[in-house]
Design a protein around this motif. Structure first.
Motif, PDB file in Angstrom:
ATOM      1  N   ARG B 180      72.960  78.540 -41.526  1.00  0.00           N
ATOM      2  CA  ARG B 180      74.337  79.015 -41.563  1.00  0.00           C
ATOM      3  C   ARG B 180      74.653  79.604 -42.940  1.00  0.00           C
ATOM      4  O   ARG B 180      74.258  79.046 -43.968  1.00  0.00           O
ATOM      5  N   VAL B 181      75.363  80.722 -42.935  1.00  0.00           N
ATOM      6  CA  VAL B 181      75.693  81.454 -44.160  1.00  0.00           C
ATOM      7  C   VAL B 181      77.205  81.542 -44.297  1.00  0.00           C
ATOM      8  O   VAL B 181      77.908  81.711 -43.297  1.00  0.00           O
ATOM      9  N   ASP B 182      77.678  81.405 -45.521  1.00  0.00           N
ATOM     10  CA  ASP B 182      79.101  81.659 -45.782  1.00  0.00           C
ATOM     11  C   ASP B 182      79.272  83.174 -45.952  1.00  0.00           C
ATOM     12  O   ASP B 182      78.892  83.739 -46.981  1.00  0.00           O
ATOM     13  N   TYR B 183      79.856  83.815 -44.915  1.00  0.00           N
ATOM     14  CA  TYR B 183      79.973  85.277 -44.891  1.00  0.00           C
ATOM     15  C   TYR B 183      81.421  85.662 -45.159  1.00  0.00           C
ATOM     16  O   TYR B 183      82.227  85.730 -44.240  1.00  0.00           O
ATOM     17  N   PRO B 187      81.739  81.919 -40.823  1.00  0.00           N
ATOM     18  CA  PRO B 187      80.331  81.569 -40.617  1.00  0.00           C
ATOM     19  C   PRO B 187      79.519  82.750 -40.100  1.00  0.00           C
ATOM     20  O   PRO B 187      79.991  83.529 -39.280  1.00  0.00           O
ATOM     21  N   ALA B 188      78.311  82.874 -40.614  1.00  0.00           N
ATOM     22  CA  ALA B 188      77.317  83.797 -40.070  1.00  0.00           C
ATOM     23  C   ALA B 188      76.007  83.021 -40.035  1.00  0.00           C
ATOM     24  O   ALA B 188      75.938  81.878 -40.511  1.00  0.00           O
TER      25      ALA B 188
END
Lengths: 436, 436
Positions: B180-183, B187-188
């Motif tokens: 999980r990425v902080d976009y 979330p992305a």
């Protein structure tokens, strides 16, 4: 019986049709367009190589075609015959149609129209379908050719291809604009460039390149910035200074332009692309001279877009070149690993390559001595610790080296004259867009 | 004066030395090893092409060499002379040494030793330096060659290269094992494969491939799993069924093996690599027959590693092949987009390619009708909504298609017989490792 004969017939691609006159053919593709006239229906079939004209005179087949909407995937068997009026001089007559999938819904844009009038959000929201348009597909064909040219040129110069990790432990190159990842419960980051890794690999292979994604948590919503793009990176050792790197950049630019012309001629023709001229020696001006050329004050710290445009015009007028190197940018404007100009450390052994007045490539010579890295970081009041695994490379003998990076999408945008990099990017990512 | 003469002399690479006898040469590289005998000191210089022997008789130069530790980067100018005892038959005499960087610290492993005895953690912790060892560098040379073979084969078959986004909005392909990425505050996720994108691009280019990173938040600490690896993906349209995909896989496997032999012969020789035999037609067995061959019960739902090893032996004994296709895996064991076997939907039009008894490639025919996707997701009680932008492609006409993916690092590990994929991975990422 008919069916088994048909099956044994190899597929004819649209591009092969002109040389297939007087033969039975089996075409497969998308119904690009239907045109119903009084006594005849034309079906234009699209496949990966182009368009083919199919002529329907049988009323039963015409009725069947009536049902088959544009974008439906079909197989057409028939006879190829010469007809000077047909595109390519050969068309298919007496066709039989077979559906290879279910009938297609009506696409969000009319893919058969020669030009695209839809707005950018429509094009991007429905990219899996809109990219089928020959004009929208063309920049992606050019991108594939350009990447092939990049790799072929460097492989020919003894470079080795590498694939470096995109998940990194520290946000070292620049603390800002970095995406944070939950990595098994601890923080990791998406690499903003393969900079440190490609330098380390100079110690292993001397000359390396990488084609891969880089990530920038770019908070600006501009026509030039993407949150993810394809970076074409190279790095080489045993250089005298940045001019050896510039020689490689010149060869690569030439190789990329040549590859676009040779590998994607149809895309170039569709877009009416004028190939740029890459002179045998790309002209170069020092930053201080560049300021004089654009009438900027000598203490200007950087070139702004208007300066770059003026320099692009100057290069075309003075040197007949679409490309111009600007060298020697102030050290204060370049990253800490930049090598200073030996005779005057206010300036750097770095360069930008301008293409038609816009920055296309950034590169330069890097520091190669461990002690110089320590001094550079100290001058910036940066702690050494986050850089430890990067700096280790330089403890164990690194040659003078340098490198550069092309942004693939920007290169293509500038080549085709796109006013927004998103128009030539496959599924762009930005501040607002994460789909499709 | 001497200096300017030296500068004007082009660099001679180690591999060029055998053809440079009786000429002045300028070598550049790393001090690989020094050996001091009673009246002579040998210096072995390493560059990207190999090793060169330099013979020092002058006591002053010998004293200078004494100070230059292994891995220091130097330039050596001298006379190339034939000597049957020298490696390659030519060595450099009357040398002058010039440091091109600062003296190197003592490396964490002795890079000049023919074999590597250090443990894996040491090798990985200091990878930027340990990868300089010719035996550790070799798998990376093989990887570069294999990728070139992959691309060249597919380009020759009319495939177009694509670069799809690694940042995605939904964790659709499999909810588990996704990073999980902080976009920009939402979330992305990091793409686990380019599956959906390469399928969509079949609608644009018919035949596409991609070489790029994929990400798996793999909680297992095994010798085969990485959190990030290089996936060699391909997808093609207008197939009859999965056998057309297998034909392309066969061509690609042959092309990759040939490229390794042709482009990385020195690395193969260093590792004593036995190139695998890729038969003109790779044998294939259906899953149900595979169970019989390994004496497994007919209701076994999958093949375990012991089964795969036994099948590998069977393929070698019965077909003289290092490769074996297993087809028709149970639908329950394949992803939802898999096309069922038309005559018996318990089985699928899918395959694995085993290489010496280990899975190397997974692939198959995909569903191509929108309605089939909807039905497949409903059967699995999955909501349609997260798949919307994926499914859109199939509304607008998609041909029967399929594809496959090689894991680059696994291919190289199996080719060179590495017992841990990390040994052939450039800067591996796993549950515990995020650096260097």
């Amino acid at each position: 019986m008919q069916q088994s004969v048909v099956r044994s017939l190899a597929r004819t691609l649209a591009a092969e049709l002109p040389s297939s006159a007087d033969r039975d053919v089996r075409l497969q593709g998308w119904v690009h367009r239907r045109r119903r006239l009084a006594s005849v229906t034309f079906v234009v079939l699209r496949d990966r190589t182009g368009l083919a004209q199919v002529v329907v005179r049988d009323p039963d087949v015409a009725a069947q075609v009536e049902e088959i909407g544009e974008e439906t995937v079909v197989e057409v068997t028939g006879r190829a015959v010469a007809n000077p009026q047909a595109p390519g001089g050969v068309e298919v007559v007496d066709p039989a149609f077979r559906l290879l999938s279910q009938p297609a819904a009506t696409p969000p844009i009319e893919l058969w129209r020669p030009t695209v009038n839809a707005g950018l959000p429509t094009l991007l929201d429905h990219a899996p379908v809109t990219l089928r348009h020959p004009m929208l597909r063309a920049p992606l064909e050019i991108a594939a050719a350009a990447v092939a040219g990049f790799r072929d040129t460097l492989t020919g110069l003894g470079f080795t291809e590498i694939h470096t990790p995109k998940l990194v432990g520290t946000a070292t190159e620049s603390g800002a604009n970095v995406f944070r990842v939950d990595y098994f419960g601890r923080p990791a980051y998406l690499a903003q460039s393969p900079q440190f890794y490609k330098q380390a690999m100079v110690g292993v292979f001397e000359r390396v390149f990488e084609v891969g994604p880089v990530f920038r948590a770019e908070p600006h919503d501009t026509v030039r910035h993407l949150a993810e793009y394809v970076s074409l990176d190279a790095e080489l050792g045993f250089i005298e200074d940045h001019r050896d790197v510039m020689a490689v950049v010149s060869a690569v630019a030439r190789g990329m332009v040549r590859a676009v012309q040779e590998l994607a001629p149809a895309a170039c023709e569709r877009l009416g692309l004028t190939p740029p001229s890459v002179p045998d020696e790309i002209p170069a001006v020092h930053f201080t001279d560049a300021l004089r050329i654009v009438d900027a004050p000598p203490d200007e710290p950087d070139l702004n877009p208007a300066h770059e445009r003026a320099l692009g015009e100057w290069a075309r007028d003075e040197h007949g070149s679409d490309f111009l190197f600007v060298t020697g940018y102030p050290m204060t404007k370049r990253p800490f690993y930049t090598h200073p100009q030996p005779d005057d450390p206010r300036w750097s052994n770095s360069f930008d390559l301008l293409f038609r007045g816009t920055e296309l490539v950034t590169g330069g010579q890097r520091l190669h001595r461990y002690d110089d890295y320590v001094a550079a970081l100290r001058r910036l009041h940066q702690p050494l610790e986050p850089y430890e695994s990067y700096l280790e490379t330089f403890r164990y003998g690194m040659p003078p080296h340098g490198g550069f990076a092309f942004g693939l999408e920007r290169f293509v945008a500038q080549l085709v004259g796109a006013d927004n990099v998103r128009k030539v990017t496959l599924f762009p990512r930005d501040l607002h867009r994460l789909t499709p």
